[in-house]
Write a protein that holds these residues in place. Sequence first.
Motif, PDB file in Angstrom:
ATOM      1  N   ASN A 126      14.205  31.898  11.694  1.00  0.00           N
ATOM      2  CA  ASN A 126      13.141  32.076  12.694  1.00  0.00           C
ATOM      3  C   ASN A 126      13.358  31.219  13.935  1.00  0.00           C
ATOM      4  O   ASN A 126      12.881  31.541  15.009  1.00  0.00           O
ATOM      5  CB  ASN A 126      11.770  31.726  12.099  1.00  0.00           C
ATOM      6  N   HIS A 127      14.055  30.108  13.757  1.00  0.00           N
ATOM      7  CA  HIS A 127      14.266  29.176  14.885  1.00  0.00           C
ATOM      8  C   HIS A 127      15.649  29.354  15.529  1.00  0.00           C
ATOM      9  O   HIS A 127      15.913  28.756  16.581  1.00  0.00           O
ATOM     10  CB  HIS A 127      14.140  27.725  14.402  1.00  0.00           C
ATOM     11  N   LEU A 128      16.504  30.140  14.907  1.00  0.00           N
ATOM     12  CA  LEU A 128      17.891  30.241  15.375  1.00  0.00           C
ATOM     13  C   LEU A 128      17.969  30.974  16.721  1.00  0.00           C
ATOM     14  O   LEU A 128      17.358  32.023  16.900  1.00  0.00           O
ATOM     15  CB  LEU A 128      18.727  30.991  14.323  1.00  0.00           C
ATOM     16  N   VAL A 129      18.737  30.406  17.645  1.00  0.00           N
ATOM     17  CA  VAL A 129      18.885  31.026  18.970  1.00  0.00           C
ATOM     18  C   VAL A 129      20.000  32.075  18.933  1.00  0.00           C
ATOM     19  O   VAL A 129      20.794  32.117  17.983  1.00  0.00           O
ATOM     20  CB  VAL A 129      19.229  29.959  20.043  1.00  0.00           C
ATOM     21  N   SER A 130      20.082  32.897  19.947  1.00  0.00           N
ATOM     22  CA  SER A 130      21.164  33.872  20.080  1.00  0.00           C
ATOM     23  C   SER A 130      22.506  33.133  20.039  1.00  0.00           C
ATOM     24  O   SER A 130      22.647  32.089  20.678  1.00  0.00           O
ATOM     25  CB  SER A 130      21.083  34.596  21.414  1.00  0.00           C
ATOM     26  N   LYS A 131      23.439  33.665  19.327  1.00  0.00           N
ATOM     27  CA  LYS A 131      24.778  33.076  19.136  1.00  0.00           C
ATOM     28  C   LYS A 131      24.752  31.858  18.203  1.00  0.00           C
ATOM     29  O   LYS A 131      25.779  31.221  17.992  1.00  0.00           O
ATOM     30  CB  LYS A 131      25.438  32.674  20.455  1.00  0.00           C
ATOM     31  N   GLN A 157      23.224  40.561   2.523  1.00  0.00           N
ATOM     32  CA  GLN A 157      23.573  41.971   2.697  1.00  0.00           C
ATOM     33  C   GLN A 157      22.438  42.765   3.328  1.00  0.00           C
ATOM     34  O   GLN A 157      22.670  43.801   3.938  1.00  0.00           O
ATOM     35  CB  GLN A 157      23.943  42.590   1.353  1.00  0.00           C
ATOM     36  N   LYS A 158      21.220  42.272   3.143  1.00  0.00           N
ATOM     37  CA  LYS A 158      20.061  43.010   3.672  1.00  0.00           C
ATOM     38  C   LYS A 158      19.714  42.634   5.116  1.00  0.00           C
ATOM     39  O   LYS A 158      18.851  43.262   5.723  1.00  0.00           O
ATOM     40  CB  LYS A 158      18.844  42.758   2.778  1.00  0.00           C
ATOM     41  N   LEU A 159      20.349  41.606   5.657  1.00  0.00           N
ATOM     42  CA  LEU A 159      20.020  41.224   7.042  1.00  0.00           C
ATOM     43  C   LEU A 159      20.469  42.343   7.985  1.00  0.00           C
ATOM     44  O   LEU A 159      21.620  42.788   7.898  1.00  0.00           O
ATOM     45  CB  LEU A 159      20.713  39.897   7.400  1.00  0.00           C
ATOM     46  N   PRO A 160      19.594  42.811   8.877  1.00  0.00           N
ATOM     47  CA  PRO A 160      19.941  43.960   9.733  1.00  0.00           C
ATOM     48  C   PRO A 160      21.083  43.649  10.698  1.00  0.00           C
ATOM     49  O   PRO A 160      21.057  42.608  11.363  1.00  0.00           O
ATOM     50  CB  PRO A 160      18.632  44.232  10.495  1.00  0.00           C
ATOM     51  N   GLN A 161      22.051  44.560  10.758  1.00  0.00           N
ATOM     52  CA  GLN A 161      23.239  44.289  11.574  1.00  0.00           C
ATOM     53  C   GLN A 161      22.945  44.321  13.075  1.00  0.00           C
ATOM     54  O   GLN A 161      23.720  43.799  13.864  1.00  0.00           O
ATOM     55  CB  GLN A 161      24.378  45.243  11.229  1.00  0.00           C
ATOM     56  N   GLU A 162      21.802  44.894  13.467  1.00  0.00           N
ATOM     57  CA  GLU A 162      21.439  44.854  14.890  1.00  0.00           C
ATOM     58  C   GLU A 162      21.078  43.424  15.298  1.00  0.00           C
ATOM     59  O   GLU A 162      21.158  43.069  16.464  1.00  0.00           O
ATOM     60  CB  GLU A 162      20.205  45.749  15.176  1.00  0.00           C
ATOM     61  N   GLN A 163      20.657  42.630  14.329  1.00  0.00           N
ATOM     62  CA  GLN A 163      20.223  41.263  14.652  1.00  0.00           C
ATOM     63  C   GLN A 163      21.185  40.175  14.212  1.00  0.00           C
ATOM     64  O   GLN A 163      21.194  39.076  14.760  1.00  0.00           O
ATOM     65  CB  GLN A 163      18.865  40.987  13.996  1.00  0.00           C
ATOM     66  N   ILE A 180      32.406  29.706  -1.981  1.00  0.00           N
ATOM     67  CA  ILE A 180      32.356  30.877  -1.103  1.00  0.00           C
ATOM     68  C   ILE A 180      31.521  30.494   0.116  1.00  0.00           C
ATOM     69  O   ILE A 180      30.462  29.884  -0.014  1.00  0.00           O
ATOM     70  CB  ILE A 180      31.700  32.067  -1.835  1.00  0.00           C
ATOM     71  N   LEU A 181      32.032  30.843   1.278  1.00  0.00           N
ATOM     72  CA  LEU A 181      31.327  30.507   2.525  1.00  0.00           C
ATOM     73  C   LEU A 181      30.633  31.741   3.104  1.00  0.00           C
ATOM     74  O   LEU A 181      31.239  32.812   3.189  1.00  0.00           O
ATOM     75  CB  LEU A 181      32.348  29.976   3.543  1.00  0.00           C
ATOM     76  N   PHE A 182      29.379  31.568   3.481  1.00  0.00           N
ATOM     77  CA  PHE A 182      28.655  32.603   4.221  1.00  0.00           C
ATOM     78  C   PHE A 182      28.397  32.076   5.635  1.00  0.00           C
ATOM     79  O   PHE A 182      28.059  30.895   5.798  1.00  0.00           O
ATOM     80  CB  PHE A 182      27.291  32.898   3.570  1.00  0.00           C
ATOM     81  N   CYS A 183      28.556  32.940   6.613  1.00  0.00           N
ATOM     82  CA  CYS A 183      28.171  32.571   7.984  1.00  0.00           C
ATOM     83  C   CYS A 183      27.246  33.660   8.517  1.00  0.00           C
ATOM     84  O   CYS A 183      27.595  34.846   8.500  1.00  0.00           O
ATOM     85  CB  CYS A 183      29.396  32.444   8.890  1.00  0.00           C
ATOM     86  N   ILE A 184      26.056  33.251   8.928  1.00  0.00           N
ATOM     87  CA  ILE A 184      25.096  34.185   9.539  1.00  0.00           C
ATOM     88  C   ILE A 184      25.018  33.835  11.025  1.00  0.00           C
ATOM     89  O   ILE A 184      24.681  32.706  11.379  1.00  0.00           O
ATOM     90  CB  ILE A 184      23.694  34.032   8.908  1.00  0.00           C
ATOM     91  N   GLU A 185      25.330  34.788  11.849  1.00  0.00           N
ATOM     92  CA  GLU A 185      25.289  34.568  13.298  1.00  0.00           C
ATOM     93  C   GLU A 185      24.232  35.474  13.912  1.00  0.00           C
ATOM     94  O   GLU A 185      24.210  36.674  13.624  1.00  0.00           O
ATOM     95  CB  GLU A 185      26.648  34.892  13.901  1.00  0.00           C
ATOM     96  N   LYS A 186      23.364  34.883  14.737  1.00  0.00           N
ATOM     97  CA  LYS A 186      22.340  35.720  15.378  1.00  0.00           C
ATOM     98  C   LYS A 186      22.939  36.413  16.598  1.00  0.00           C
ATOM     99  O   LYS A 186      23.633  35.779  17.396  1.00  0.00           O
ATOM    100  CB  LYS A 186      21.133  34.879  15.792  1.00  0.00           C
ATOM    101  N   ASN A 187      22.707  37.709  16.702  1.00  0.00           N
ATOM    102  CA  ASN A 187      23.246  38.464  17.838  1.00  0.00           C
ATOM    103  C   ASN A 187      22.571  38.065  19.134  1.00  0.00           C
ATOM    104  O   ASN A 187      21.451  37.560  19.134  1.00  0.00           O
ATOM    105  CB  ASN A 187      23.008  39.960  17.631  1.00  0.00           C
ATOM    106  N   VAL A 188      23.249  38.345  20.209  1.00  0.00           N
ATOM    107  CA  VAL A 188      22.667  38.103  21.527  1.00  0.00           C
ATOM    108  C   VAL A 188      21.508  39.087  21.708  1.00  0.00           C
ATOM    109  O   VAL A 188      21.636  40.264  21.387  1.00  0.00           O
ATOM    110  CB  VAL A 188      23.727  38.352  22.623  1.00  0.00           C
TER     111      VAL A 188
END
Length: 196
Positions: A126-131, A157-163, A180-188
């Motif tokens: 909720n607090h993560l900025v774009s990129k 896997q359920k996180l929407p790819q548009e975001q 195992i490493l996971f990286c979640i990046e917020k889209n612009v």
Amino acid sequence: MIENALQFSHTLLAEVLTDHDHVVDATMGNGNDTVFLANKVQPHGKVYAFDVQKQALDKTKQRLLEDGLTEQTKIIFDGHENLKNYLAENEPIKAGIFNLGYLPKSDKQLITTPTTTKQALETLLNHLVSKGRILLVSYYGHAGGKEELTMLDNYCQKLPQEQYNVLRYQFINQKNRPPILFCIEKNVTIIFLKSS
Ligand code: SAM
């Protein structure tokens, strides 16, 4: 050599961090990630570092003192599931890291859990900025580790790819279940303005 999960987590963080970012170390432990983050965001940024074991706080404080990094680090003796109590409303967070499991050479019963990890992850998103990026290093060899990995796989896997862009990074031919490493990046965020 191809980087292991821990090394690659720092590479992915280093690519996006600047000297004024606010970041979260959700599992302080011996302070490796806290010190890394504090170095990257100094002198204007801020690190929020959490752990539920006093020995983790003591060790990390000592390391930050030695490296002159106490100014930009807030050491918090609390579970990361309570993260929302420490961030200002709408505070922009550039990155977070979770190094899951138990503290090496310590009580192996005291581990991160699927419920609390998910709670912290949701607050952070909720607090993560774009990129902005969240890194999660999952160990699944110990009791309870598999359940946490399953939660992460399902959640990510359920996180929407548009975001979000979500990466799962793993050596598949190594013994002893390497992390195992996971990286979640917020889209612009792209805002379309209506012309009148
Ligand atoms: N990142 C650390 C380092 O650089 O040394 C290693 C972290 S260790 C694998 C996992 C840590 O998570 C342990 O120190 C443990 O006490 C902590 N932990 C467990 N449950 C927690 C929770 N709910 N909130 C914050 N930390 C937690």
